[in-house]
Each structure stands twice: as C-alpha cells, then as structure tokens.
Design a protein around this motif. Structure first.
Motif: not given
Length: 271
Positions: A10-36
């Motif tokens: 998550d952006p508030a973590d502050g370590d500038l590394n999207a692949s490591t976590d320091l504060n026990g919080r993560v940013l989850v994005r769930c997307g869907v693209l339909t056949s239409e």
C-alpha cells in the motif's frame, strides 16, 4: 469473462517498494473484462491489526515484575488495566477501554505509554470443538478415548479421569505428543516435557484448563494453538532459567490467571 488480481504494497507503507511490506497492509486490485468489452475494477486496502501479547475482554491486574516483550509485547483490557508494585516491563504499551493505571516500564527502564479510554480490541468467541478436526486423541466425558477417526483406543499414558469433577488429569512425564480434544476439565501437573525436548501437545477442552508444576509445552496444533478452553485457563510453572514453559496461543473463553516464573512465547487471549 477475464479476471485480473494484483496484490501490491500500500502507498502508506513508505518504503517505495511495491513488493515488500512493512506495515501489514496490502493494496489489492480486482478487475474483470467481460466478453462484451465492459470492464470493472475494485480496489481495496486489506490488513490486520495485530493483537497485543495479552488481551482480555474485561479487567486486567498485574502484580510483581512480569515482562511482556517482543514486537507485539503489549497488554490491553476491554475494561480497566492496573499494575501494582514495581510494575511490568513492557515493549510497547498498556491500554484499556477504561482506566489505565500503575507503573509500567520499557525495557530500557524509561516509562512506557499507559493509555486509558482507548478503542476496544475485539476478542472473538471461539469454540474449542471447532478446532478438533485432525486431533490425535479425543478424551471423552465417559472416561474413554478415541483416535482422530473416532475409533476407540486406550487412554493415552499418564492420563486419568474423575467423573465426579469431569476432570482429566495428566501428572508427570508419561505422555504422548499430539493434539488432545477433551470433554471436560483438564489438569496438567508435575514435569511435562523438558527444556531440551518440550512436550509437543495441544489441549482443546470444553471446560477449564489448569497447568502447573514444571511444564515445557509447545503447540502441536497446525494453527499454533497450545491451549483453548471453553472455561477458564490457569497457567503457572517454575522452569529452568531461560527455558520456555509455553509456546503457542492460549485462549480462554472465560477468565485467565498467570502466576509463578513461567515464560511464554506466544499470545494470551481472555474472552
């Protein structure tokens, strides 16, 4: 449809590394693209609030000089919390929804934060029997025993039953490693395990659990549960200096008492 899921820091973590976590919080994005060709994305920040080493849904009183150490070395009461005498050594803070009083010290000897009128820490209502799946032994209210598959077996060595008090007792070193699902109360006394080779044993009891003597116990349950009681939990012990008496999570649906010189590596929750 086509679905996409990403998990990043998550952006508030502050370590500038999207692949490591320091504060026990993560940013989850769930997307869907339909056949239409329609699309939708949902973004959420998920995390857990770590509970302190000791939390109780009621009042908590400390006496003597206990030490509550480690990264989560704190104490919380959904009620009042008080320390008498010289006060505990605590790594983080002592908090309560009511009043928080007494002398508390950080490991360096300086005053520790003592905060009253703080938000409630929700302690879940857990049923020990819900965690008996995969138990090695079931000690029954009839005085008999079964294995995890429900087949009748001999009562494991060292255990005895008193039907009048509905009490299963384990005294002395004779015992068998495993997870025990117990109908009734449990008493463990004498010398169980050793500092060099702790007894790997978990106790899930419908009623209360009392452990004293010279215990050296490490959780056998896959979830790290050492003791889970539908009633009270009483922990004592006088192990060798520097040795661990209890390793795992201890949960009481009712009240908790800790006394003696035992050292616990884990968490104590008193619902």
């Amino acid at each position: 449809h086509t679905y996409f899921i990403t998990v990043r820091d998550d952006p508030a973590d502050g370590d500038l590394n999207a692949s490591t976590d320091l504060n026990g919080r993560v940013l989850v994005r769930c997307g869907v693209l339909t056949s239409e060709g329609a699309s939708l994305e949902v973004t959420a920040i998920l995390g857990a609030t770590p509970m302190p080493a000791l939390a109780a849904d009621g009042n908590v009183a400390f006496s003597g000089s206990p030490q509550i150490l480690g990264a989560c070395g704190g104490a919380h009461a959904n009620g009042n919390i008080h320390a008498s005498g010289g006060g505990p050594i605590i790594s983080t803070q002592a908090t309560a929804t009511g009043s928080a009083t007494g002398t508390w010290r950080l490991p360096d000897g300086s005053p520790a934060p003592v905060l009253g009128f703080q938000p409630e820490v929700v302690i879940p209502d857990l049923n020990p029997m819900d965690y008996c799946v995969g138990a090695d032994f079931r000690l029954l209210s009839t005085g008999g025993a079964t294995d995890g598959a429900g087949m009748l077996v001999a009562v494991p060595p060292g255990w005895s039953y008193n039907p009048g008090t509905q009490l299963w007792t384990l005294n002395g070193p004779s015992s068998t490693d495993g997870t025990y699902c117990v109908e009734g109360n449990v008493y463990v006394g004498g010398s169980t395990g050793s500092a060099a080779v702790p007894r790997r044993m978990s106790i899930l009891a419908t009623k209360s659990v009392m452990i004293e003597g010279t215990p050296y116990l490490v959780a056998d349950h896959e979830d790290g549960i050492l003791v889970m009681a539908g009633g009270d939990v009483y922990l004592a012990g006088n192990p060798s200096a520097g040795a661990l008496s209890y390793q795992g999570m201890v949960y009481a649906a009712a009240q908790c008492t800790g006394t003696g010189n035992a050292t616990m590596f884990g968490q104590l929750l008193c619902a």
